[in-house]
Design a protein around this motif. Structure first.
Motif, PDB file in Angstrom:
ATOM      1  N   ASP A 167      43.932  63.528  61.312  1.00 32.67           N
ATOM      2  CA  ASP A 167      44.039  62.377  60.413  1.00 32.67           C
ATOM      3  C   ASP A 167      45.402  61.740  60.629  1.00 32.67           C
ATOM      4  O   ASP A 167      46.430  62.352  60.342  1.00 32.67           O
ATOM      5  CB  ASP A 167      43.873  62.853  58.960  1.00 32.67           C
ATOM      6  CG  ASP A 167      43.892  61.710  57.946  1.00 32.67           C
ATOM      7  OD1 ASP A 167      44.351  60.596  58.293  1.00 32.67           O
ATOM      8  OD2 ASP A 167      43.449  61.917  56.808  1.00 32.67           O
ATOM      9  N   LEU A 183      32.392  56.117  66.425  1.00 33.19           N
ATOM     10  CA  LEU A 183      32.940  55.305  65.345  1.00 33.19           C
ATOM     11  C   LEU A 183      31.853  54.871  64.365  1.00 33.19           C
ATOM     12  O   LEU A 183      30.822  54.324  64.764  1.00 33.19           O
ATOM     13  CB  LEU A 183      33.626  54.070  65.930  1.00 33.19           C
ATOM     14  CG  LEU A 183      34.508  53.256  64.989  1.00 33.19           C
ATOM     15  CD1 LEU A 183      35.666  54.095  64.463  1.00 33.19           C
ATOM     16  CD2 LEU A 183      35.036  52.018  65.699  1.00 33.19           C
ATOM     17  N   ARG A 184      32.086  55.119  63.069  1.00 33.37           N
ATOM     18  CA  ARG A 184      31.126  54.736  62.028  1.00 33.37           C
ATOM     19  C   ARG A 184      31.675  53.663  61.096  1.00 33.37           C
ATOM     20  O   ARG A 184      30.927  52.809  60.616  1.00 33.37           O
ATOM     21  CB  ARG A 184      30.709  55.956  61.199  1.00 33.37           C
ATOM     22  CG  ARG A 184      29.926  56.999  61.959  1.00 33.37           C
ATOM     23  CD  ARG A 184      29.368  58.060  61.042  1.00 33.37           C
ATOM     24  NE  ARG A 184      30.421  58.697  60.252  1.00 33.37           N
ATOM     25  CZ  ARG A 184      30.646  58.465  58.958  1.00 33.37           C
ATOM     26  NH1 ARG A 184      29.916  57.584  58.301  1.00 33.37           N
ATOM     27  NH2 ARG A 184      31.598  59.110  58.323  1.00 33.37           N
ATOM     28  N   VAL A 185      32.979  53.707  60.813  1.00 26.28           N
ATOM     29  CA  VAL A 185      33.595  52.761  59.869  1.00 26.28           C
ATOM     30  C   VAL A 185      34.745  52.061  60.584  1.00 26.28           C
ATOM     31  O   VAL A 185      35.638  52.716  61.134  1.00 26.28           O
ATOM     32  CB  VAL A 185      34.118  53.482  58.607  1.00 26.28           C
ATOM     33  CG1 VAL A 185      34.767  52.475  57.656  1.00 26.28           C
ATOM     34  CG2 VAL A 185      32.977  54.220  57.907  1.00 26.28           C
ATOM     35  N   GLU A 204      29.548  50.605  59.095  1.00 26.05           N
ATOM     36  CA  GLU A 204      30.254  49.815  58.080  1.00 26.05           C
ATOM     37  C   GLU A 204      31.376  49.033  58.752  1.00 26.05           C
ATOM     38  O   GLU A 204      32.181  49.599  59.485  1.00 26.05           O
ATOM     39  CB  GLU A 204      30.816  50.731  56.991  1.00 26.05           C
ATOM     40  CG  GLU A 204      31.488  50.000  55.847  1.00 26.05           C
ATOM     41  CD  GLU A 204      31.905  50.923  54.722  1.00 26.05           C
ATOM     42  OE1 GLU A 204      32.789  50.537  53.927  1.00 26.05           O
ATOM     43  OE2 GLU A 204      31.345  52.043  54.633  1.00 26.05           O
ATOM     44  N   SER A 214      40.117  60.160  62.007  1.00 22.63           N
ATOM     45  CA  SER A 214      40.503  59.019  61.170  1.00 22.63           C
ATOM     46  C   SER A 214      41.864  58.501  61.636  1.00 22.63           C
ATOM     47  O   SER A 214      42.815  59.271  61.732  1.00 22.63           O
ATOM     48  CB  SER A 214      40.570  59.437  59.695  1.00 22.63           C
ATOM     49  OG  SER A 214      41.071  58.385  58.889  1.00 22.63           O
ATOM     50  N   SER A 234      41.083  51.927  61.038  1.00 23.03           N
ATOM     51  CA  SER A 234      41.584  50.817  60.226  1.00 23.03           C
ATOM     52  C   SER A 234      42.805  50.240  60.930  1.00 23.03           C
ATOM     53  O   SER A 234      43.785  50.941  61.154  1.00 23.03           O
ATOM     54  CB  SER A 234      41.954  51.292  58.815  1.00 23.03           C
ATOM     55  OG  SER A 234      42.541  50.237  58.069  1.00 23.03           O
ATOM     56  N   GLU A 294      37.639  48.881  60.034  1.00 21.16           N
ATOM     57  CA  GLU A 294      38.317  47.895  59.197  1.00 21.16           C
ATOM     58  C   GLU A 294      39.311  47.139  60.074  1.00 21.16           C
ATOM     59  O   GLU A 294      40.193  47.738  60.681  1.00 21.16           O
ATOM     60  CB  GLU A 294      39.048  48.567  58.037  1.00 21.16           C
ATOM     61  CG  GLU A 294      39.822  47.575  57.172  1.00 21.16           C
ATOM     62  CD  GLU A 294      40.621  48.256  56.079  1.00 21.16           C
ATOM     63  OE1 GLU A 294      40.818  49.500  56.177  1.00 21.16           O
ATOM     64  OE2 GLU A 294      41.040  47.578  55.133  1.00 21.16           O
ATOM     65  N   GLU A 326      35.863  58.630  63.853  1.00 22.68           N
ATOM     66  CA  GLU A 326      34.802  58.111  62.997  1.00 22.68           C
ATOM     67  C   GLU A 326      35.263  56.925  62.150  1.00 22.68           C
ATOM     68  O   GLU A 326      34.454  56.063  61.806  1.00 22.68           O
ATOM     69  CB  GLU A 326      34.275  59.216  62.075  1.00 22.68           C
ATOM     70  CG  GLU A 326      33.629  60.377  62.822  1.00 22.68           C
ATOM     71  CD  GLU A 326      33.083  61.423  61.875  1.00 22.68           C
ATOM     72  OE1 GLU A 326      33.193  61.233  60.646  1.00 22.68           O
ATOM     73  OE2 GLU A 326      32.539  62.432  62.363  1.00 22.68           O
ATOM     74  N   MET A 327      36.566  56.875  61.773  1.00 21.40           N
ATOM     75  CA  MET A 327      37.077  55.803  60.940  1.00 21.40           C
ATOM     76  C   MET A 327      38.323  55.209  61.569  1.00 21.40           C
ATOM     77  O   MET A 327      39.259  55.921  61.887  1.00 21.40           O
ATOM     78  CB  MET A 327      37.396  56.322  59.530  1.00 21.40           C
ATOM     79  CG  MET A 327      37.592  55.215  58.479  1.00 21.40           C
ATOM     80  SD  MET A 327      39.161  54.288  58.579  1.00 21.40           S
ATOM     81  CE  MET A 327      40.312  55.557  58.104  1.00 21.40           C
ATOM     82  N   ARG A 362      44.589  55.183  60.943  1.00 17.78           N
ATOM     83  CA  ARG A 362      44.974  54.009  60.155  1.00 17.78           C
ATOM     84  C   ARG A 362      46.302  53.495  60.707  1.00 17.78           C
ATOM     85  O   ARG A 362      47.333  54.136  60.565  1.00 17.78           O
ATOM     86  CB  ARG A 362      45.107  54.401  58.683  1.00 17.78           C
ATOM     87  CG  ARG A 362      45.498  53.288  57.727  1.00 17.78           C
ATOM     88  CD  ARG A 362      45.391  53.823  56.308  1.00 17.78           C
ATOM     89  NE  ARG A 362      45.834  52.869  55.305  1.00 17.78           N
ATOM     90  CZ  ARG A 362      46.922  53.010  54.569  1.00 17.78           C
ATOM     91  NH1 ARG A 362      47.696  54.078  54.732  1.00 17.78           N
ATOM     92  NH2 ARG A 362      47.256  52.117  53.668  1.00 17.78           N
TER      93      ARG A 362
END
Length: 346
Positions: free
Chosen positions: A131, A201-203, A225, A157, A183, A205, A180-181, A159
């Motif tokens: 993360d 990758l699922r999400v 998403e 993840s 941002s 932003e 997977e996420m 960000r």
């Protein structure tokens, strides 16, 4: 008297020497520091719950027993730590892989040099966290400085909120096999090539803070998403996402905006777009077609609700700008510049 570690203390017995003794006394007033007597794994679990690498490091003043234990934490969070000190701290981390690495240098505190922000990515890549979160703002320049994002083989993840930087994908062969996420908040990015490296990758932003008109391309067979927002002038959206179920769009779009959307499974939509006319002077065509100022599309229990705020005239129609998904029930709300609002079920 039973000790908390299961032993029995004899009345008048002297407290043990070494790591079990602490000046100032223990919780029972007998001078025994039972916490410091725990093994390293348990002490590290205590430090993890502080949620702050700086706070964990400060526990060294309690006892030599705690000194340097923060270097073995699987989760590290740094907030408001100066870049030079942060580099020193990251170089001292004693474990090869982290579960979590969060670096937060608040925008309102001060801005860092672009090189300082970019330098945070290198030790982050070395520690390869599951993360990862980096929040920082680089000094503004006329042209955002291009920064290559390293690959993270273990990250699920990521960000990256790094204003005034232009993010580019890693060199050939750099992938994100379990991500997977994702941002991203930046002043520029090559999002299409970056997404192509993310097979799970699922999400996603994407937040764009860039006054340069640009097009965002999202081609993914796994994304479910998608959020696109920011304060830029979006010229186009090219979306091919057969598994997409939720799509949120909140952005200022250029007057020549074009959307291409292939998302047969999408069922949750929330769009709010204001149309930017630049330069400010708009030549009104004599054809009498309306100009779109604001478009909103939302999913409600009864179906889809499409709200349009228009004024003056314009030469483009709605279908030229926004590709709508397959809609069985649509409620249309139109509000004109003189405040008149009408509603129709289509």
């Amino acid at each position: 008297m039973e000790s908390r570690l299961g032993g029995r203390c004899r009345p008048g017995a002297q407290p043990p020497r070494g790591p079990h003794r602490r000046c100032g006394g223990g919780g029972d007033g007998d001078g025994v520091d039972r916490i410091s007597g725990l093994n390293d794994d348990l002490l590290i679990q205590v430090l993890v719950r502080l949620r702050s690498a700086a706070a964990a490091a400060r526990t060294s003043v309690l006892s030599r027993r705690w000194r340097g234990l923060w270097r073995h934490l699987p989760e590290l969070s740094f907030r408001r730590v100066a870049p030079d000190a942060l580099q020193v701290a990251l170089a001292q981390v004693a474990i090869p892989k982290l579960n979590l690495l969060h670096i937060d240098y608040p925008f309102h505190r001060s801005r860092l040099s672009a090189e300082a922000v970019a330098s945070l990515l290198r030790p982050a890549a070395r520690l390869d966290p599951v993360d990862l979160s980096i929040v920082a703002m680089a000094d503004g320049t006329d042209e955002p400085i291009a920064v290559e994002v390293p690959s993270f083989a273990r990250a699920t993840s990521i960000r990256l909120h790094v204003l005034n930087l232009h993010l580019t994908p890693p060199a050939q062969g750099g992938d994100f096999p379990v991500l997977e996420m994702l941002s991203i908040v930046a002043s520029g990015f090559d999002i299409g090539p970056l997404i192509s490296r993310c097979s799970c990758l699922r999400v996603l932003e994407v937040v764009a803070y860039d006054r340069v008109v640009h097009t965002i391309t999202v081609h993914s067979v796994t994304i479910e998403e998608l959020l696109v927002t920011g304060d830029g002038w979006l010229r186009g959206l090219d979306i091919v996402a057969p598994m997409l179920k939720k799509f949120t769009l909140r952005e200022s779009v250029d007057k020549d905006f074009v959307m291409s959307l292939f998302a047969p499974k999408v069922e949750n939509l929330s769009w709010s777009c204001s149309v930017c006319f630049y330069p400010e002077t708009v030549v009104i065509d004599a054809s009498g077609m309306w100009r779109l100022d604001i478009l909103k599309l939302e999913t409600q229990e009864s179906g889809f609700v499409l709200s349009l705020h228009n004024s003056a005239t314009h030469t483009r129609n709605l279908q030229e700008m926004f590709q709508l998904p397959n809609i069985s029930v649509l409620e249309l709300k139109v509000k004109t510049s003189n405040g008149v609002e009408s509603t129709e079920d289509l």
